[in-house]
Design a protein around this motif. Structure first.
Motif: not given
Length: 342
Positions: A287-288, A291-292, A294
């Motif tokens: 997940l992290r 997000l990074e 994106l």
């Protein structure tokens, strides 16, 4: 001009060997260089080996002619630094790089270095399975068929393509004319631990180096599983594409050369983005890492494409257990024609 019969051959080559934990192979490398009459000096730099076995093995191969010198570094700083140390110590006009687990084929320099039409000259390479390195068959005499390569051809030959190994040109081991390096202030970029050879040769070609290739075979490259050349840090990829950007920013290039180097920079940057994403996924979770990613949309195509390619390759292999690798027969890097026997 080739030397006349009974005329002494000029000893004008410095062989540079950067070594780390290479006690098992360094003796063969040194002996193969000592067998060449044109070798004036051999400078071995032990790049922070875990013990003194590599130094001892190198010294044991010394033939007492005064041509061998060994420098031991206290810490590992990479082959670029080690080679620069050796170049600074040496004096011969020609510089030949020899990897610590490789060897020269007898007679490599006899005719290779003749003429003044080159700044770099490379010959054919025979790739040898490590399990056959002790019993190499006789190497045929090939016709030289000299040709020259420019920056675009060299860069294109160093780009991996799906389903194929990277271009063969990337494996060439040219002899370098010291005067060209000195005139342009060229040395290995010590910030690089991956692609340091590529970067030096690319900068030389960008500055007008004449890179000559001949087809006769004088270099033996040992192929072994788990070679250090196949392993590198994610950061190493970043430094390499930044080196490409440095060439583009500092040297004036023609349109075709510039396009080729930009292609290489994008290729290496794409590999970096994929590796960086996978590293972050392992460290911080998917997940992290997602997000990074994106937050850096320019990296998304490389990451998505790289993951898709990896999954396709895995599906294609079907996860089947591989049979034990067979011993590969020696193969030559460049296609070549044998010298006809009369």
């Amino acid at each position: 001009m080739p030397s006349r019969p009974n005329e002494p051959i000029a000893a004008d080559v410095c062989v540079v060997i950067a070594a780390m934990n290479a006690a098992a192979t360094i003796g063969r490398a040194v002996s193969s260089a000592l067998n060449e009459p044109r070798v004036k000096e051999i400078v071995i730099v032990d790049d922070g080996s875990r013990d003194d076995a590599t130094v001892r093995a190198a010294q044991a191969a010394d033939d007492g002619t005064g041509r061998v010198s060994v420098i031991r570094l206290d810490e590992n700083r990479g082959p670029a630094h080690a080679r620069n140390v050796a170049i600074a110590r040496s004096k011969a006009p020609f510089l030949a790089i020899l990897d610590a687990d490789d060897f020269f084929i007898a007679g490599r320099f006899d005719d290779m270095l003749d003429g003044e039409d080159w700044d770099f000259v490379a010959d054919n390479i025979v790739f040898v399975d490590e399990r056959q390195a002790g019993s190499l068959p006789e190497i045929p005499a090939f016709q030289a068929e000299p040709s020259f390569i420019g920056l675009k051809a060299f860069v294109d030959g160093n780009i991996s393509r799906k389903g194929a190994e990277r271009g063969e040109i990337g494996f060439l081991k040219p002899v370098m004319r010291r005067s060209f390096l000195d005139r342009h202030g060229l040395r290995y970029d010590e910030n690089l631990r991956l692609g340091e050879d590529f970067d030096l040769y690319a900068r030389a070609l960008a500055l007008g180096a004449r890179y000559k290739v001949v087809r006769h075979c004088g270099y033996g490259a040992v192929v072994r599983a788990g070679s250090l050349s196949g392993r590198h840090r994610t950061l190493d990829l970043k430094h390499l594409y930044e080196a490409d950007r440095g060439i583009l920013a500092s040297i004036r290039l023609g349109a075709a050369d510039k396009q080729a180097l930009r292609h290489h920079e994008r290729h290496i940057r794409g590999r970096y983005e994929l590796r960086n994403f996978l590293d972050r996924k392992g460290e911080a979770g998917p997940l992290r890492a997602g997000l990074e990613l994106l937050a850096r949309p320019s990296a998304i195509p490389a990451v998505v494409g790289g993951i898709a390619s990896d999954k396709w390759q895995a599906a294609r292999s079907g996860g089947a257990m591989r049979a034990p690798a067979q011993v590969e027969q020696p193969r030559f890097l460049l296609p070549a024609r044998k010298v006809s026997q009369k």
